[in-house]
Design a protein around this motif. Structure first.
Motif, mmCIF file in Angstrom:
data_model
loop_
_atom_site.group_PDB
_atom_site.id
_atom_site.type_symbol
_atom_site.label_atom_id
_atom_site.label_comp_id
_atom_site.label_asym_id
_atom_site.label_seq_id
_atom_site.Cartn_x
_atom_site.Cartn_y
_atom_site.Cartn_z
ATOM 1 N N ALA A 177 0.840 -1.210 0.000
ATOM 2 C CA ALA A 177 0.000 0.000 0.000
ATOM 3 C C ALA A 177 0.871 1.254 0.000
ATOM 4 O O ALA A 177 0.570 2.228 -0.699
ATOM 5 C CB ALA A 177 -0.931 0.001 1.200
ATOM 6 N N GLN A 178 1.960 1.250 0.778
ATOM 7 C CA GLN A 178 2.839 2.414 0.810
ATOM 8 C C GLN A 178 3.569 2.597 -0.516
ATOM 9 O O GLN A 178 3.763 3.723 -0.969
ATOM 10 C CB GLN A 178 3.877 2.298 1.940
ATOM 11 N N ILE A 179 3.983 1.503 -1.134
ATOM 12 C CA ILE A 179 4.689 1.591 -2.407
ATOM 13 C C ILE A 179 3.754 2.135 -3.490
ATOM 14 O O ILE A 179 4.162 2.957 -4.316
ATOM 15 C CB ILE A 179 5.249 0.211 -2.809
ATOM 16 N N ALA A 180 2.506 1.706 -3.485
ATOM 17 C CA ALA A 180 1.556 2.120 -4.518
ATOM 18 C C ALA A 180 1.052 3.545 -4.328
ATOM 19 O O ALA A 180 0.657 4.198 -5.287
ATOM 20 C CB ALA A 180 0.368 1.161 -4.545
ATOM 21 N N SER A 181 1.085 4.029 -3.119
ATOM 22 C CA SER A 181 0.501 5.335 -2.824
ATOM 23 C C SER A 181 1.450 6.476 -3.168
ATOM 24 O O SER A 181 2.656 6.405 -2.931
ATOM 25 C CB SER A 181 0.167 5.415 -1.332
ATOM 26 N N THR A 182 0.886 7.539 -3.708
ATOM 27 C CA THR A 182 1.660 8.761 -3.948
ATOM 28 C C THR A 182 1.326 9.828 -2.904
ATOM 29 O O THR A 182 1.785 10.959 -3.014
ATOM 30 C CB THR A 182 1.383 9.325 -5.354
ATOM 31 N N ASN A 183 0.552 9.460 -1.890
ATOM 32 C CA ASN A 183 0.141 10.439 -0.882
ATOM 33 C C ASN A 183 1.307 11.145 -0.198
ATOM 34 O O ASN A 183 1.272 12.370 -0.054
ATOM 35 C CB ASN A 183 -0.766 9.795 0.163
ATOM 36 N N PRO A 184 2.359 10.433 0.236
ATOM 37 C CA PRO A 184 3.471 11.142 0.882
ATOM 38 C C PRO A 184 4.152 12.146 -0.053
ATOM 39 O O PRO A 184 4.487 13.257 0.355
ATOM 40 C CB PRO A 184 4.439 10.025 1.274
ATOM 41 N N LEU A 185 4.332 11.766 -1.308
ATOM 42 C CA LEU A 185 4.939 12.674 -2.278
ATOM 43 C C LEU A 185 4.045 13.890 -2.505
ATOM 44 O O LEU A 185 4.527 15.030 -2.565
ATOM 45 C CB LEU A 185 5.196 11.938 -3.588
ATOM 46 N N GLU A 186 2.747 13.665 -2.618
ATOM 47 C CA GLU A 186 1.813 14.775 -2.796
ATOM 48 C C GLU A 186 1.829 15.707 -1.593
ATOM 49 O O GLU A 186 1.767 16.932 -1.734
ATOM 50 C CB GLU A 186 0.406 14.238 -3.042
#
Length: 101
Positions: free
Chosen positions: A27-36
């Motif tokens: 889930a962390q690898i797929a998510s761009t939330n931290p970068l956003e």
């Protein structure tokens, strides 16, 4: 259509690379939330400053924000647990520095 199939076949290893990591990381690898979130913070802080005198000033601001984010993720809010990271490293002990170097 044949070119798309060839492209997909050639990209298979890259697209499925996340599967080499423990399932709880997916889930962390797929998510761009931290970068956003980081990009929003860079925009917010640069909007406050308005005009930068030179490129070095931009690099200092973004660099300081990256160090701050690294410290936050390392100490306060671990993005991935040390135990799960240990399973994907060559070493048996995983330690994260408290201070960025």
């Amino acid at each position: 259509q044949a070119r798309l199939g060839a492209l997909m076949d050639a990209s298979r290893d890259d697209v499925l690379a996340y599967m080499d990591f423990p399932r709880e990381h997916w889930a962390q690898i797929a998510s761009t939330n931290p970068l956003e979130r980081v990009n929003r913070e860079i925009k917010r802080r640069s909007d406050v400053i308005g005009i930068f005198p030179n490129d070095e000033a931009i690099v200092r601001l973004v660099g300081a924000l990256m160090l701050e984010t690294n410290d936050e993720w390392t100490v306060a809010r671990r993005y991935m647990s040390l135990e799960s990271l240990a399973r994907v490293t060559d070493t048996t002990t995983v330690r994260l520095s408290a201070v960025a170097t």
